[in-house]
Enzyme design. Sequence first.
Site, PDB file in Angstrom:
ATOM      1  N   ASP A  14       0.852  -1.190   0.000  1.00  0.00           N
ATOM      2  CA  ASP A  14       0.000   0.000   0.000  1.00  0.00           C
ATOM      3  C   ASP A  14       0.889   1.242   0.000  1.00  0.00           C
ATOM      4  O   ASP A  14       2.125   1.143   0.004  1.00  0.00           O
ATOM      5  CB  ASP A  14      -0.937   0.003   1.217  1.00  0.00           C
ATOM      6  CG  ASP A  14      -2.271   0.694   0.918  1.00  0.00           C
ATOM      7  OD1 ASP A  14      -2.248   1.727   0.227  1.00  0.00           O
ATOM      8  OD2 ASP A  14      -3.311   0.210   1.375  1.00  0.00           O
ATOM      9  N   PHE A  65       0.217   1.240  -6.837  1.00  0.00           N
ATOM     10  CA  PHE A  65      -0.274   0.185  -7.723  1.00  0.00           C
ATOM     11  C   PHE A  65      -0.577   0.671  -9.132  1.00  0.00           C
ATOM     12  O   PHE A  65      -0.891  -0.125 -10.007  1.00  0.00           O
ATOM     13  CB  PHE A  65      -1.472  -0.558  -7.123  1.00  0.00           C
ATOM     14  CG  PHE A  65      -2.600   0.270  -6.570  1.00  0.00           C
ATOM     15  CD1 PHE A  65      -3.167   1.323  -7.276  1.00  0.00           C
ATOM     16  CD2 PHE A  65      -3.133  -0.035  -5.321  1.00  0.00           C
ATOM     17  CE1 PHE A  65      -4.230   2.049  -6.769  1.00  0.00           C
ATOM     18  CE2 PHE A  65      -4.210   0.698  -4.801  1.00  0.00           C
ATOM     19  CZ  PHE A  65      -4.754   1.738  -5.529  1.00  0.00           C
ATOM     20  N   HIS A 110     -13.322  -0.695  -7.154  1.00  0.00           N
ATOM     21  CA  HIS A 110     -14.499   0.178  -7.192  1.00  0.00           C
ATOM     22  C   HIS A 110     -14.171   1.645  -6.965  1.00  0.00           C
ATOM     23  O   HIS A 110     -15.015   2.520  -7.208  1.00  0.00           O
ATOM     24  CB  HIS A 110     -15.565  -0.312  -6.202  1.00  0.00           C
ATOM     25  CG  HIS A 110     -15.345   0.098  -4.779  1.00  0.00           C
ATOM     26  ND1 HIS A 110     -16.373   0.220  -3.875  1.00  0.00           N
ATOM     27  CD2 HIS A 110     -14.207   0.389  -4.084  1.00  0.00           C
ATOM     28  CE1 HIS A 110     -15.898   0.585  -2.699  1.00  0.00           C
ATOM     29  NE2 HIS A 110     -14.600   0.688  -2.798  1.00  0.00           N
TER      30      HIS A 110
END
Length: 342
Positions: free
Chosen positions: A207, A234, A252
């Site tokens: 992350d 990412f 999403h």
Amino acid sequence: MSDPNSQPANPLLLTQLTQMIVGYRPTQAIYVAAKLGIADLVAETPRTADELAQATKSHAPSLRRLLLMLSSLGIFAEGAGGLFRATALGELLRRDHPQSQRSLALMHGSAFFWKPWGALCEAIVTGPPAFNRVFGASLFDYLATHPEDAAIFNEAMTSISARDIPTILAAYDFSRFERVVDVGGGHGALLHAILSANPELRGVLADRSSVLANPTAIRSDPIARRCNVVETNFFESVPDGADAYLMKHIVHDWSDEEALEILRNCRRAIQPDGRLLLIEAVLKGANEPDPGKGLDLIMLVLVKGRERTEAEFGALLRDAGFSLMRVIPTSGLMSILESRPA
């Protein structure tokens, strides 16, 4: 023929619509109770509004009015002598409750989360996220420069994971894998649970640095010996060589074009026989009751992403070089979309 508009409305329908119209009121009332820690203060012993006001440095008559409203919703209850206690529902607002929803209440009631809803109409008319219009930056850029709000947001995401984790573990067997990468895994709650349930499995928590800077169970737990923590953008790349890549509530957040960038980076990194697991809400058909459609509107307000149907996920994965194998429902809102490299 009589004019249908001249007929009196069904009182039940009027009540139902009115409750929807004023739905913002419980959100803010619950937020204030969570912020003041009322459920924690009455955890051991019921207290009066005056006692709670003194403990929270609040205006006693106003606090009593808040408690009466929340008692009417079944979150607190007033007993003899004006003593307030938390109900089973209100207990979920305690900091130390195993399924605490306090951080979720704090997020939904915080200005950075609710103010953009005031610009929903503009978002519907123009398209771009309401958040950007209100704050002049994207949600994630804003959180990167507002650490207090970022902490609320990240804790709420961890709270949601705690709610979803048992349903995910019950629905999918992770023991077949050797190494799983949790892409955008936040504080690592889901990965921690997966590794705890599968003692032979190794993991990678990937992350942003601003998220990974916070203490996590992954770092301090004995499981740290089986898990690496890797700073990751990412949109550029993800840690390579694993046989399982996991993303929960990541795709999403982004438009199709941005989601494709992330998925293609996973495709470049994954082993040829690996599996990509997306944990997302899968939208149901027209007119079906579907919490995912409410979540979809949150995406419209806050970010450029959206919820998707199974067909839309399949097309997105195909464009990224994956083949959607199956959609595994859980007992909660989420489904697990299992794909393999095409």
